[in-house]
Design a protein around this motif. Sequence first.
Motif, PDB file in Angstrom:
ATOM      1  N   TYR A  97      75.193  52.889  19.386  1.00 27.04           N
ATOM      2  CA  TYR A  97      76.519  53.178  19.925  1.00 27.04           C
ATOM      3  C   TYR A  97      76.711  54.684  20.050  1.00 27.04           C
ATOM      4  N   PRO A  98      77.404  55.129  21.104  1.00 24.70           N
ATOM      5  CA  PRO A  98      77.625  56.569  21.284  1.00 24.70           C
ATOM      6  C   PRO A  98      78.634  57.123  20.283  1.00 24.70           C
ATOM      7  N   GLU A  99      78.560  58.424  20.082  1.00 26.29           N
ATOM      8  CA  GLU A  99      79.400  59.087  19.072  1.00 26.29           C
ATOM      9  C   GLU A  99      80.896  58.972  19.363  1.00 26.29           C
ATOM     10  N   ASP A 100      81.302  58.933  20.633  1.00 25.42           N
ATOM     11  CA  ASP A 100      82.742  58.830  20.907  1.00 25.42           C
ATOM     12  C   ASP A 100      83.301  57.508  20.401  1.00 25.42           C
ATOM     13  N   LEU A 101      82.509  56.445  20.455  1.00 24.78           N
ATOM     14  CA  LEU A 101      82.962  55.163  19.914  1.00 24.78           C
ATOM     15  C   LEU A 101      82.925  55.180  18.388  1.00 24.78           C
ATOM     16  N   ILE A 102      81.865  55.696  17.826  1.00 19.84           N
ATOM     17  CA  ILE A 102      81.743  55.749  16.365  1.00 19.84           C
ATOM     18  C   ILE A 102      82.875  56.572  15.767  1.00 19.84           C
ATOM     19  N   ALA A 103      83.299  57.607  16.465  1.00 17.15           N
ATOM     20  CA  ALA A 103      84.396  58.457  15.979  1.00 17.15           C
ATOM     21  C   ALA A 103      85.706  57.685  15.846  1.00 17.15           C
ATOM     22  N   LEU A 104      85.841  56.580  16.549  1.00 19.26           N
ATOM     23  CA  LEU A 104      87.043  55.749  16.411  1.00 19.26           C
ATOM     24  C   LEU A 104      87.181  55.207  14.992  1.00 19.26           C
ATOM     25  N   MET A 105      86.083  55.101  14.278  1.00 21.56           N
ATOM     26  CA  MET A 105      86.119  54.581  12.919  1.00 21.56           C
ATOM     27  C   MET A 105      86.835  55.530  11.967  1.00 21.56           C
ATOM     28  N   ASP A 106      86.979  56.792  12.355  1.00 23.78           N
ATOM     29  CA  ASP A 106      87.683  57.771  11.530  1.00 23.78           C
ATOM     30  C   ASP A 106      89.197  57.687  11.706  1.00 23.78           C
ATOM     31  N   TYR A 122      90.849  50.940  31.624  1.00 24.09           N
ATOM     32  CA  TYR A 122      90.219  50.175  30.558  1.00 24.09           C
ATOM     33  C   TYR A 122      90.280  50.945  29.258  1.00 24.09           C
ATOM     34  N   PHE A 123      90.201  50.192  28.172  1.00 23.35           N
ATOM     35  CA  PHE A 123      90.152  50.737  26.818  1.00 23.35           C
ATOM     36  C   PHE A 123      88.795  50.421  26.216  1.00 23.35           C
ATOM     37  N   LYS A 124      88.270  51.360  25.431  1.00 23.76           N
ATOM     38  CA  LYS A 124      87.084  51.108  24.612  1.00 23.76           C
ATOM     39  C   LYS A 124      87.573  51.127  23.171  1.00 23.76           C
ATOM     40  N   PHE A 125      87.121  50.162  22.364  1.00 23.22           N
ATOM     41  CA  PHE A 125      87.685  50.026  21.024  1.00 23.22           C
ATOM     42  C   PHE A 125      86.776  49.260  20.080  1.00 23.22           C
ATOM     43  N   ASN A 126      87.046  49.462  18.789  1.00 15.83           N
ATOM     44  CA  ASN A 126      86.461  48.638  17.727  1.00 15.83           C
ATOM     45  C   ASN A 126      87.435  47.502  17.438  1.00 15.83           C
ATOM     46  N   THR A 127      88.688  47.835  17.252  1.00  9.01           N
ATOM     47  CA  THR A 127      89.768  46.852  17.151  1.00  9.01           C
ATOM     48  C   THR A 127      90.935  47.373  17.987  1.00  9.01           C
ATOM     49  N   LEU A 128      91.672  46.469  18.571  1.00  6.45           N
ATOM     50  CA  LEU A 128      92.819  46.857  19.389  1.00  6.45           C
ATOM     51  C   LEU A 128      94.050  47.170  18.551  1.00  6.45           C
ATOM     52  N   ARG A 129      94.168  46.500  17.439  1.00 10.71           N
ATOM     53  CA  ARG A 129      95.357  46.634  16.610  1.00 10.71           C
ATOM     54  C   ARG A 129      95.046  47.379  15.326  1.00 10.71           C
ATOM     55  N   ALA A 130      95.951  48.280  14.955  1.00  9.45           N
ATOM     56  CA  ALA A 130      95.783  49.069  13.741  1.00  9.45           C
ATOM     57  C   ALA A 130      95.839  48.174  12.507  1.00  9.45           C
ATOM     58  N   PHE A 131      94.975  48.435  11.571  1.00 12.00           N
ATOM     59  CA  PHE A 131      94.916  47.705  10.301  1.00 12.00           C
ATOM     60  C   PHE A 131      96.005  48.241   9.379  1.00 12.00           C
TER      61      PHE A 131
END
Length: 163
Positions: free
Chosen positions: A56-65, A116-125
């Motif tokens: 996975y590219p870094e811009d997506l992985i950065a979403l985990m932060d 479009y959106f790129k995401f790990n999850t759409l809703r905040a935990f």
Amino acid sequence: MYPRLAACAAFALMLFVTQQRASGQDCACGPDFCQGDPRYAPRLAKAKAAMRNEGYPEDLIALMDKGGACFARIDRAPVNFHIRVYTANASEDVEWNEDNDRIARTNLLNGKINGYFKFNTLRAFKCCGEKEYNERADYDSDHDVNRSIAIQCLKSGGSVACQ
């Protein structure tokens, strides 16, 4: 025998509460939902390393932060990413991969989709002390997404801008 078992259970509970308070984990939601949990950073690093290994590219992985900093959020998060393409009337989710990203980008440039959106999850935990996903200022009810934890891609002139 039961009084001895009860005493052991009471001692274990007292020890757990003492350890939680000593580590800054004194919250009513349970240890996995407390922010500031010392297990959070190592678990986040492990999840991000696994995502890098999957390519996975870094811009997506950065979403985990982004989002709540509690162990449960990282432990329960998907290990992959998705794309939500949308038009004025509908949306569709597909798994993120380079081909699907390229197709979404092309469809956006050609006017077949609005964005479009790129995401790990759409809703905040919801970690302890946080608001529900749909009560947060970044919640977009039109697309059912918390914008702060997703990358939105829109047409900008003759190109696609993702932020």
